[in-house]
Structure formats: structure tokens, C-alpha cells
Design a protein around this motif. Structure first.
Motif, mmCIF file in Angstrom:
data_model
loop_
_atom_site.group_PDB
_atom_site.id
_atom_site.type_symbol
_atom_site.label_atom_id
_atom_site.label_comp_id
_atom_site.label_asym_id
_atom_site.label_seq_id
_atom_site.Cartn_x
_atom_site.Cartn_y
_atom_site.Cartn_z
ATOM 1 N N LEU A 85 3.694 14.585 11.096
ATOM 2 C CA LEU A 85 3.431 13.572 12.120
ATOM 3 C C LEU A 85 4.012 12.216 11.734
ATOM 4 C CD1 LEU A 85 -0.329 14.393 12.829
ATOM 5 C CD2 LEU A 85 1.701 15.368 13.908
ATOM 6 N N PHE A 86 4.432 12.093 10.482
ATOM 7 C CA PHE A 86 4.919 10.824 9.937
ATOM 8 C C PHE A 86 6.344 10.986 9.406
ATOM 9 C CE2 PHE A 86 0.324 10.628 9.851
ATOM 10 C CZ PHE A 86 0.069 9.363 10.381
ATOM 11 N N SER A 87 7.225 11.464 10.251
ATOM 12 C CA SER A 87 8.656 11.613 9.928
ATOM 13 C C SER A 87 8.908 12.525 8.736
ATOM 14 C CB SER A 87 9.295 10.240 9.651
ATOM 15 O OG SER A 87 9.133 9.394 10.744
ATOM 16 N N ASN A 88 8.012 13.475 8.483
ATOM 17 C CA ASN A 88 8.145 14.417 7.372
ATOM 18 C C ASN A 88 8.270 13.725 6.020
ATOM 19 O OD1 ASN A 88 7.961 16.969 8.695
ATOM 20 N ND2 ASN A 88 9.980 16.562 9.567
ATOM 21 N N VAL A 108 0.849 -1.187 0.000
ATOM 22 C CA VAL A 108 0.000 0.000 0.000
ATOM 23 C C VAL A 108 0.885 1.237 0.000
ATOM 24 C CG1 VAL A 108 -1.798 1.261 1.273
ATOM 25 C CG2 VAL A 108 -1.774 -1.244 1.305
ATOM 26 N N THR A 109 0.517 2.220 -0.803
ATOM 27 C CA THR A 109 1.218 3.500 -0.808
ATOM 28 C C THR A 109 0.391 4.498 -0.006
ATOM 29 O OG1 THR A 109 2.190 3.068 -2.969
ATOM 30 C CG2 THR A 109 2.126 5.374 -2.248
ATOM 31 N N LEU A 110 1.020 5.095 0.997
ATOM 32 C CA LEU A 110 0.383 6.141 1.796
ATOM 33 C C LEU A 110 0.991 7.472 1.393
ATOM 34 C CD1 LEU A 110 0.556 4.475 5.334
ATOM 35 C CD2 LEU A 110 -1.314 4.386 3.680
ATOM 36 N N GLN A 111 0.141 8.477 1.210
ATOM 37 C CA GLN A 111 0.626 9.816 0.919
ATOM 38 C C GLN A 111 0.015 10.780 1.927
ATOM 39 O OE1 GLN A 111 1.040 11.213 -3.003
ATOM 40 N NE2 GLN A 111 1.342 9.179 -3.859
ATOM 41 N N PHE A 112 0.793 11.810 2.255
ATOM 42 C CA PHE A 112 0.377 12.779 3.260
ATOM 43 C C PHE A 112 0.570 14.185 2.717
ATOM 44 C CE2 PHE A 112 2.163 9.024 5.322
ATOM 45 C CZ PHE A 112 1.096 8.619 6.109
ATOM 46 N N GLY A 113 -0.365 15.085 3.051
ATOM 47 C CA GLY A 113 -0.250 16.468 2.618
ATOM 48 C C GLY A 113 -0.924 17.417 3.586
ATOM 49 N N MET A 116 -1.186 2.350 11.516
ATOM 50 C CA MET A 116 -0.369 3.549 11.364
ATOM 51 C C MET A 116 -0.018 4.133 12.729
ATOM 52 S SD MET A 116 -2.412 5.238 8.138
ATOM 53 C CE MET A 116 -1.552 6.803 8.179
ATOM 54 N N LYS A 117 -0.994 4.169 13.621
ATOM 55 C CA LYS A 117 -0.775 4.692 14.975
ATOM 56 C C LYS A 117 0.331 3.903 15.684
ATOM 57 C CE LYS A 117 -3.242 4.731 19.370
ATOM 58 N NZ LYS A 117 -4.563 4.508 19.983
ATOM 59 N N GLN A 118 0.317 2.597 15.525
ATOM 60 C CA GLN A 118 1.286 1.751 16.221
ATOM 61 C C GLN A 118 2.646 1.694 15.532
ATOM 62 O OE1 GLN A 118 -0.720 -2.007 16.445
ATOM 63 N NE2 GLN A 118 -2.181 -1.284 17.972
ATOM 64 N N ASN A 119 2.689 1.912 14.220
ATOM 65 C CA ASN A 119 3.919 1.659 13.480
ATOM 66 C C ASN A 119 4.613 2.863 12.859
ATOM 67 O OD1 ASN A 119 4.193 -1.464 13.337
ATOM 68 N ND2 ASN A 119 2.031 -1.050 13.009
ATOM 69 N N ILE A 120 3.888 3.874 12.429
ATOM 70 C CA ILE A 120 4.570 4.965 11.726
ATOM 71 C C ILE A 120 4.226 6.366 12.221
ATOM 72 C CG2 ILE A 120 4.980 3.613 9.628
ATOM 73 C CD1 ILE A 120 2.641 5.107 8.316
#
Length: 109
Positions: A18-21, A7-12, A53-57
């Protein structure tokens, strides 16, 4: 059946902080999980992904991402470029190769 889903997760919108930039993260998610109060495995869905995600990244400030075991209001979630509300929100069963995008629409002033 595969034991993991790619799975690809993207953040913006600043939520990547919150996810290591990292704006993009490629993960391997277990294909099944055992929901609370049952011993029967179920296919991994977005509700499970959020907990994973909460537990791992998730690196910091959980309260800016999660509220009541789901993403907090003001975070737009897209599944393969479609609003997750049209896909069943947290109940959407994740498929191998899915792209899931989280965009914060909350901005300080």
C-alpha cells in the motif's frame, strides 16, 4: 524546538504494498499539528501520523490500512520495538528518531 521530526517507518506482512512496495521510508513529520476543533498546536502523535501517511504516502486501498481514523484491526504497530498499546496507542507523542513499524497480520486464503 525543531519544526520537523525525522521518523523511520517500516512495513511488513504485505502492508508495504500500500506504500509503493517500500518496506522502509524515512520521513520528516511536522513536529506539531492543529487538532480538529481547536486552534492550539499540539505535539505530533501517532494519530496525526496515520492521517499524515494517508495524505502523503498511502498509495492505494485506504480501507486496508485505516478504519475509524486509526489503523484497522489486524495491524500490529510497534514504536521503537514496543507494542503501541503500551505506549498509549494513538496518543503517543512522536520523538525525533523514532522507528514506527506497521505489520499486517491479516492474510487472505
Amino acid at each position: 524546538m525543531n519544526q520537523h521530526l525525522n521518523v523511520t517507518l517500516q512495513f511488513g506482512g504485505g502492508i508495504e504494498n500500500l506504500f509503493s512496495n517500500k518496506r522502509t521510508q524515512n520521513i520528516q513529520l511536522p513536529a506539531t499539528f492543529t487538532p480538529p476543533n481547536t486552534d492550539k498546536p499540539a505535539p505530533s502523535n501517532i494519530q496525526y501520523l496515520i492521517q499524515w501517511m494517508k495524505q502523503n504516502i498511502l498509495q492505494e486501498r485506504e480501507e486496508l490500512f485505516i478504519e475509524n481514523d486509526t489503523v484497522r484491526p489486524g495491524i500490529l504497530v510497534l514504536v521503537n520495538d514496543t507494542d503501541w498499546e503500551l505506549e498509549g496507542e494513538g496518543e503517543y507523542v512522536i520523538q525525533d528518531g523514532d522507528e514506527i513499524v506497521f505489520i499486517s497480520t491479516l492474510h487472505g486464503g
